[in-house]
Design an enzyme around this catalytic site. Sequence first.
Site, PDB file in Angstrom:
ATOM      1  N   THR A  95       0.966  -1.210  -0.071  1.00  0.00           N
ATOM      2  CA  THR A  95       0.020  -0.042   0.048  1.00  0.00           C
ATOM      3  C   THR A  95       0.697   1.225   0.075  1.00  0.00           C
ATOM      4  OG1 THR A  95      -2.108  -1.109   1.034  1.00  0.00           O
ATOM      5  CG2 THR A  95      -1.903   1.393   1.278  1.00  0.00           C
ATOM      6  N   GLY A 323      -6.450  -5.084  -3.315  1.00  0.00           N
ATOM      7  CA  GLY A 323      -6.897  -4.362  -2.191  1.00  0.00           C
ATOM      8  C   GLY A 323      -5.865  -3.394  -1.620  1.00  0.00           C
ATOM      9  N   ASP A 324      -4.850  -3.706  -1.468  1.00  0.00           N
ATOM     10  CA  ASP A 324      -3.598  -2.983  -1.095  1.00  0.00           C
ATOM     11  C   ASP A 324      -3.317  -1.722  -2.000  1.00  0.00           C
ATOM     12  OD1 ASP A 324      -3.237  -5.301   0.579  1.00  0.00           O
ATOM     13  OD2 ASP A 324      -1.682  -5.945  -0.457  1.00  0.00           O
ATOM     14  N   ALA A 325      -3.584  -2.223  -3.426  1.00  0.00           N
ATOM     15  CA  ALA A 325      -3.307  -0.971  -4.491  1.00  0.00           C
ATOM     16  C   ALA A 325      -4.462  -0.074  -4.223  1.00  0.00           C
ATOM     17  CB  ALA A 325      -3.195  -1.726  -5.678  1.00  0.00           C
ATOM     18  N   GLY A 328      -3.630   2.333  -1.360  1.00  0.00           N
ATOM     19  CA  GLY A 328      -2.608   3.118  -1.574  1.00  0.00           C
ATOM     20  C   GLY A 328      -2.957   4.180  -2.588  1.00  0.00           C
TER      21      GLY A 328
END
Length: 366
Positions: A95, A323-325, A328
Site C-alpha cells: 500500500t 486491495g492493497d493497491a 494506496g
Amino acid sequence: SSGINAEWPLRPGFEDPLALSPHVFTMTGQSGILYGMGNPLLDMAAVVDANYLMKYGLDANNAILAEDKHRPIYEELLGENFKVSYSPGGATQNTIRVAQHYLNYPGATSFVGCIGKDSFGEKLKACMKKEGINTNYLINATAPTGVCAVLLTGGNRSLVTRLDAANEYTYEHLVGAETWKMVTTAQFYYVAGFFLTVSPKSMQSVGEHAVKENKCFCMNLSAPFLSQFFKEPMQSVLPYVDILFGNEDEYRAFASNFGIASTDLNVIATKIGAMPKKNSKRSRIVIVTQGDKPTIVFREGRIKEYPIVPVPAEKIIDTNGAGDAFAGGFLSEYVKNKDIETCVSSGSHAAAMIIQVSGCTLPDRN
C-alpha cells in the site's frame, strides 16, 4: 523540486490506467506525510494447478499463515517445475509503495517493519530506497526475512505467508528515537490488519498519537481469519480507526464475529461506522471493495456506491494486491485533502493497474 512525471514505457498489453487519471501528484508535498507499519515480505509468485492447492489443503482465493505442513512449498517453488517472480510484498508495504508511486516525490512516505539479516532483506531495502520510500527496518539477526508464496490459478491467488523475521517486530523499536520521529512527522497512518498478529501494542500506540494530535489512522481488515482468531487485538485497535478498508469477504467475516446479524454489506458498513471511536473530531469512513462490483463507502451517516475501473477478464493476470493497491491509490489523494470521489477513483485506478501485472509490480517511471 517537482516530482518527475515523465511518460514511462509500458510493457506490451499493459494499459496504463494512470493515463486515464489526472491524479498524478507532481508538486512537492510534505515529506513523510504517510506512515506505514507492517510485515515486510518478499513475494514469491508462481502459477500452480488445482491439484497443487489440494495437496496442501489451500483455497484458491485466500490468505493464511503457513503451518508446518506448508513449509515444503517454499523449497518446491525454488525447484525447476515453477517459474517464480519476486517482488516486495506484505500488505502494508505494498500500500505504501503504491501511495508513493502516485504521490511521486521522494520521501513522501515511510515504512517500518522487521526483516532478517540476509539477501532477501537487502533486496527489500534496496527496492524501497529506489522507489523513494523512507524505511527504518528492525533487523533481526536470527530469523530470516519473511516470505509469501503467491499461488496463482486463473484469476485467483492463494497466499501462504511465512512471517519469520516480520513476526519479531518490537514495540521498543517503534518508540526508539528514529522510528518515533517518523511517526510524529506523519499526518496519516496506515496499518494492515495482519500486523494485529505481531504488535497490536505498536498499533495502539500510533493510534493514541493520532487521536491526541487529531491525525488520521487507517486500517485494513486484510483477511477473514483475523476477525475470527485475532478478535481481541482487533477490538483494542478498532476505536482508533478513522478509515477502515476491506473486501466483502472480510467484512462479512467481521460481522459474524462481532455480533452484526447481517450479510448485507450496506448494513455491515453502517454498523461498523457507528462503533465506538476515540477521536470524535473525525467521523469514521468505512470502505468495502468487492472485486468487479462498485465500491461501497459509508461516510457521515450515509452509504454511497462508486463505480470501479473495469478491466477485461483476459487482461487480469493476478488479483493479489488489488486491495492493497486500492488503499494506496485512495490515500495518495486523501493525504492531499481531496474529496472522497477523487480518492475512490484513484484507488480504483491503482487496483486496475496492479491486477494487470504479476505481484505488486509498479510501472517504471524511467
